[in-house]
Design a protein around this motif. Structure first.
Motif, short mmCIF file in Angstrom:
data_model
loop_
_atom_site.label_atom_id
_atom_site.label_comp_id
_atom_site.label_asym_id
_atom_site.label_seq_id
_atom_site.Cartn_x
_atom_site.Cartn_y
_atom_site.Cartn_z
N GLY A 250 67.62 6.64 11.51
CA GLY A 250 66.41 6.80 12.31
C GLY A 250 66.03 5.63 13.21
N PHE A 251 66.95 4.66 13.37
CA PHE A 251 66.64 3.49 14.20
C PHE A 251 67.05 3.70 15.66
CE2 PHE A 251 67.15 1.71 9.93
CZ PHE A 251 65.95 1.02 9.79
N TYR A 252 67.98 4.60 15.88
CA TYR A 252 68.54 4.78 17.23
C TYR A 252 68.38 6.22 17.67
CZ TYR A 252 71.98 4.76 21.06
OH TYR A 252 72.61 4.87 22.27
N LYS A 253 67.77 6.41 18.84
CA LYS A 253 67.51 7.77 19.34
C LYS A 253 68.34 8.12 20.59
CE LYS A 253 63.97 8.15 16.46
NZ LYS A 253 64.08 8.96 15.23
N GLY A 254 69.09 7.15 21.08
CA GLY A 254 69.83 7.37 22.33
C GLY A 254 71.13 8.12 22.12
N GLN A 255 71.96 8.14 23.16
CA GLN A 255 73.25 8.81 23.12
C GLN A 255 74.25 8.00 22.30
OE1 GLN A 255 74.32 9.41 27.29
NE2 GLN A 255 74.07 11.59 26.98
N ILE A 256 75.05 8.70 21.51
CA ILE A 256 76.13 8.02 20.78
C ILE A 256 77.33 7.99 21.72
CG2 ILE A 256 77.60 8.10 18.72
CD1 ILE A 256 75.23 9.55 17.33
N ASN A 257 77.43 6.90 22.50
CA ASN A 257 78.41 6.84 23.59
C ASN A 257 79.32 5.61 23.53
OD1 ASN A 257 76.60 4.83 24.19
ND2 ASN A 257 75.82 5.79 26.07
N GLY A 258 79.16 4.80 22.47
CA GLY A 258 80.04 3.64 22.33
C GLY A 258 79.68 2.46 23.22
N MET A 259 78.54 2.54 23.90
CA MET A 259 78.16 1.46 24.81
C MET A 259 77.08 0.59 24.17
SD MET A 259 78.11 3.42 28.48
CE MET A 259 77.81 1.94 29.43
N MET A 260 77.35 -0.71 24.11
CA MET A 260 76.41 -1.66 23.51
C MET A 260 75.37 -2.05 24.55
SD MET A 260 75.50 -3.13 20.75
CE MET A 260 76.87 -3.09 19.58
N ALA A 261 74.49 -1.09 24.87
CA ALA A 261 73.44 -1.33 25.86
C ALA A 261 72.17 -1.82 25.16
CB ALA A 261 73.18 -0.04 26.64
N SER A 262 71.11 -2.03 25.95
CA SER A 262 69.89 -2.63 25.40
C SER A 262 69.26 -1.77 24.31
CB SER A 262 68.88 -2.88 26.53
OG SER A 262 68.58 -1.68 27.20
N ASP A 263 69.30 -0.43 24.46
CA ASP A 263 68.68 0.43 23.44
C ASP A 263 69.41 0.31 22.10
OD1 ASP A 263 70.90 1.70 24.47
OD2 ASP A 263 70.00 3.69 24.53
N THR A 264 70.74 0.14 22.15
CA THR A 264 71.52 -0.03 20.92
C THR A 264 71.19 -1.39 20.29
OG1 THR A 264 73.30 1.30 21.86
CG2 THR A 264 73.85 0.00 19.92
N LYS A 265 71.10 -2.42 21.12
CA LYS A 265 70.79 -3.76 20.61
C LYS A 265 69.40 -3.79 19.96
CE LYS A 265 73.74 -6.18 23.93
NZ LYS A 265 73.79 -6.89 25.21
N LYS A 266 68.44 -3.08 20.58
CA LYS A 266 67.08 -3.02 20.01
C LYS A 266 67.11 -2.31 18.66
CE LYS A 266 64.59 -3.09 24.42
NZ LYS A 266 64.00 -2.24 25.46
N ALA A 267 67.91 -1.24 18.57
CA ALA A 267 68.02 -0.50 17.32
C ALA A 267 68.63 -1.37 16.22
CB ALA A 267 68.87 0.77 17.52
N ILE A 268 69.62 -2.19 16.59
CA ILE A 268 70.25 -3.12 15.63
C ILE A 268 69.21 -4.12 15.14
CG2 ILE A 268 71.90 -5.03 15.41
CD1 ILE A 268 73.77 -3.41 17.28
N SER A 269 68.41 -4.66 16.07
CA SER A 269 67.37 -5.63 15.70
C SER A 269 66.36 -5.01 14.75
CB SER A 269 66.63 -6.12 16.96
OG SER A 269 67.52 -6.82 17.80
N ARG A 270 65.96 -3.74 15.03
CA ARG A 270 65.00 -3.06 14.16
C ARG A 270 65.57 -2.87 12.75
NH1 ARG A 270 63.57 -0.18 18.95
NH2 ARG A 270 65.03 1.51 18.49
N ALA A 271 66.87 -2.51 12.69
CA ALA A 271 67.52 -2.32 11.39
C ALA A 271 67.61 -3.65 10.64
CB ALA A 271 68.91 -1.72 11.58
#
Length: 206
Positions: free
Chosen positions: A169-190
């Motif tokens: 439940g930390f990441y709501k974006g596309q599962i596309n293999g790209m380490m973009a800002s939304d993925t980085k934010k989700a990692i930080s939240r986790a």
């Protein structure tokens, strides 16, 4: 080559368009309206100038024709040392394995440089500020090799990290293999939520 041309070159063009999935039927050697339409669709798909004229850029992007005995050995890199759409062989399979490890390709390596591989290479190039042409030249392959070589063998790919974060439940974006800002934010939240390190996220231990 343009509409109205005839001959062996047109036949080869039609065969190459057929391999790419843009020409149906038997090659006729006549550049008629059907061939022109196929060329335009191919150009549009690969973001080339859509004019129905087969110039250098269109020829360079078209897949190669397999020789008469059906040889599918390692492709000969073109004069610029690139792997591109339509190439086959061990070099392509290795490229695909590296793209999978880097999180840009989800399908199994099959040694054929098809549209999925073109898409994966293009996304990799965009993320690493390279010319995004979908062709794996020396610069692209070197960058990809060093990225895969330097990442720990047991680390999760970006795709796997995104999937895990999505499940939790930390990441709501596309599962596309790209380490973009939304993925980085989700990692930080986790990391904050579980009190874990980046390494824990990369290894999937959360």
């Amino acid at each position: 080559m343009v509409k109205g041309d005839e001959g062996a070159d047109v036949r080869v063009l039609q065969e190459r368009l057929k391999i790419a999935g843009f020409y149906h039927g038997n090659p006729t050697g006549v550049f008629g309206p059907i061939t022109e339409e196929s060329v335009k669709r191919f150009q549009k798909a690969y973001k080339l100038t859509v004019d129905g004229i087969v110039g250098k850029s269109t020829l360079a992007t078209l897949p190669k024709v397999i020789d008469d005995n059906g040889t599918t050995t390692s492709p000969k890199l073109d004069h610029q040392g690139r792997l591109s759409l339509g190439d086959r062989g061990e070099a392509v399979r290795i490229l695909q394995e590296q793209l999978i490890k880097a999180g840009f390709l989800q399908s199994q390596p099959n040694g054929y440089y098809g549209s999925n591989t073109v898409d994966a290479v293009t996304r990799f190039q965009k993320q690493h500020k390279l010319e995004a042409n979908g062709m794996a030249g020396q610069t692209t392959r070197s960058k990809l090799y060093s990225l895969v070589k330097n990442s720990a063998k047991n680390d999760f790919t970006t795709l796997e990290i995104q999937s895990r974060l999505h499940e939790k439940g930390f990441y709501k974006g596309q599962i596309n293999g790209m380490m973009a800002s939304d993925t980085k934010k989700a990692i930080s939240r986790a990391q904050e939520f579980y009190g874990i390190s980046l390494k824990d996220v990369q290894s999937g231990s959360f």
